[in-house]
Design a protein around this motif. Structure first.
Motif, PDB file in Angstrom:
ATOM      1  N   UNK A  43     -13.786  35.161  38.125  1.00 51.49           N
ATOM      2  CA  UNK A  43     -13.195  35.944  39.223  1.00 51.49           C
ATOM      3  C   UNK A  43     -11.679  35.814  39.198  1.00 51.49           C
ATOM      4  N   UNK A  44     -11.198  34.597  38.991  1.00 44.27           N
ATOM      5  CA  UNK A  44      -9.758  34.345  38.943  1.00 44.27           C
ATOM      6  C   UNK A  44      -9.110  35.153  37.819  1.00 44.27           C
ATOM      7  N   UNK A  45      -9.700  35.133  36.639  1.00 41.14           N
ATOM      8  CA  UNK A  45      -9.156  35.894  35.513  1.00 41.14           C
ATOM      9  C   UNK A  45      -9.225  37.391  35.726  1.00 41.14           C
ATOM     10  N   UNK A  46     -10.304  37.868  36.312  1.00 42.61           N
ATOM     11  CA  UNK A  46     -10.453  39.297  36.582  1.00 42.61           C
ATOM     12  C   UNK A  46      -9.416  39.765  37.605  1.00 42.61           C
ATOM     13  N   UNK A  47      -9.241  39.005  38.676  1.00 43.55           N
ATOM     14  CA  UNK A  47      -8.269  39.387  39.703  1.00 43.55           C
ATOM     15  C   UNK A  47      -6.845  39.383  39.149  1.00 43.55           C
ATOM     16  N   UNK A  48      -6.591  38.436  38.253  1.00 44.83           N
ATOM     17  CA  UNK A  48      -5.238  38.324  37.707  1.00 44.83           C
ATOM     18  C   UNK A  48      -4.890  39.518  36.820  1.00 44.83           C
ATOM     19  N   UNK A  49      -5.888  40.102  36.166  1.00 41.82           N
ATOM     20  CA  UNK A  49      -5.587  41.177  35.220  1.00 41.82           C
ATOM     21  C   UNK A  49      -5.871  42.578  35.738  1.00 41.82           C
ATOM     22  N   UNK A  56      -1.280  40.568  49.038  1.00 42.78           N
ATOM     23  CA  UNK A  56      -2.601  40.079  49.395  1.00 42.78           C
ATOM     24  C   UNK A  56      -3.365  39.569  48.180  1.00 42.78           C
ATOM     25  N   UNK A  57      -3.290  40.266  47.058  1.00 44.03           N
ATOM     26  CA  UNK A  57      -3.998  39.799  45.869  1.00 44.03           C
ATOM     27  C   UNK A  57      -3.375  38.511  45.338  1.00 44.03           C
ATOM     28  N   UNK A  58      -2.056  38.363  45.458  1.00 46.97           N
ATOM     29  CA  UNK A  58      -1.437  37.094  45.078  1.00 46.97           C
ATOM     30  C   UNK A  58      -1.894  35.969  46.005  1.00 46.97           C
ATOM     31  N   UNK A  64      -8.066  31.145  45.499  1.00 49.75           N
ATOM     32  CA  UNK A  64      -9.019  30.837  44.438  1.00 49.75           C
ATOM     33  C   UNK A  64      -8.536  29.668  43.584  1.00 49.75           C
ATOM     34  N   UNK A  65      -7.241  29.550  43.366  1.00 46.48           N
ATOM     35  CA  UNK A  65      -6.713  28.420  42.599  1.00 46.48           C
ATOM     36  C   UNK A  65      -6.964  27.102  43.334  1.00 46.48           C
ATOM     37  N   UNK A  69      -9.289  23.977  42.100  1.00 48.18           N
ATOM     38  CA  UNK A  69      -8.815  22.599  42.094  1.00 48.18           C
ATOM     39  C   UNK A  69      -9.819  21.682  42.777  1.00 48.18           C
ATOM     40  N   UNK A  70     -10.363  22.115  43.915  1.00 47.85           N
ATOM     41  CA  UNK A  70     -11.379  21.320  44.608  1.00 47.85           C
ATOM     42  C   UNK A  70     -12.609  21.128  43.715  1.00 47.85           C
ATOM     43  N   UNK A  71     -13.050  22.195  43.063  1.00 44.21           N
ATOM     44  CA  UNK A  71     -14.205  22.091  42.173  1.00 44.21           C
ATOM     45  C   UNK A  71     -13.933  21.138  41.013  1.00 44.21           C
TER      46      UNK A  71
END
Length: 147
Positions: A43-49, A56-58, A64-65, A69-71
């Motif tokens: 999801x993180x990679x998809x949103x970034x590209x 809002x997306x940033x 998500x970052x 980190x928590x995970x």
């Protein structure tokens, strides 16, 4: 790819080193955190590209970052428990409660808080036990009452 390789190596280590109860607890933790980490990283990679670059997306990328980190921290606790193994302690149970999430929680005489990992672990307040715990995950895997 790194998450899947880490899961595979961790699974091999768990199945080679531990018995049934310990194995199931560690493998569920490892598989769960690796699966969620893999899902969020996609999801993180998809949103970034793919998304339109707005404030809002940033903001969502930052959220998500932090979740990633928590995970990673929780996965690190499971990996530390795999590497170190269970610890055997002799404790007096001072308090037991049900937080309505997960298993019952206990407080020992030395001030530590643990979660009871399964229904096969029977613990009562005011009694002394020899417990087998995973220190980093704070889980009681097994208990035996001292008479």
């Amino acid at each position: 790819m790194g998450v899947m390789l880490g899961w595979l190596i961790g699974s091999i280590a768990i199945f080679a080193k531990y018995t049934l109860d310990e194995r199931s607890i560690l493998w569920m933790g490892l598989s769960g955190y690796c699966g969620v980490l893999l899902f969020f990283s996609y999801i993180f990679g998809y949103m970034r590209t793919k998304f339109i670059k707005t404030r809002f997306t940033y903001f969502l990328l930052v959220v998500f970052a932090v979740m990633l980190l928590y995970l990673l921290i929780m996965l690190g606790k499971v990996v530390a428990d795999i590497a170190i193994g269970p610890v055997i302690k002799e404790v007096l149970i001072e308090e037991k409660w049900d937080p309505r999430r997960g298993g019952d929680q206990v407080t020992t005489s030395d001030g530590d808080h643990y979660e009871i990992a399964g229904s096969h672990v029977v613990i009562e307040v005011g009694r002394k036990y020899v417990i087998t715990v995973f220190e980093h995950s704070r889980l009681i895997v097994n208990s035996r009452e001292i008479k």
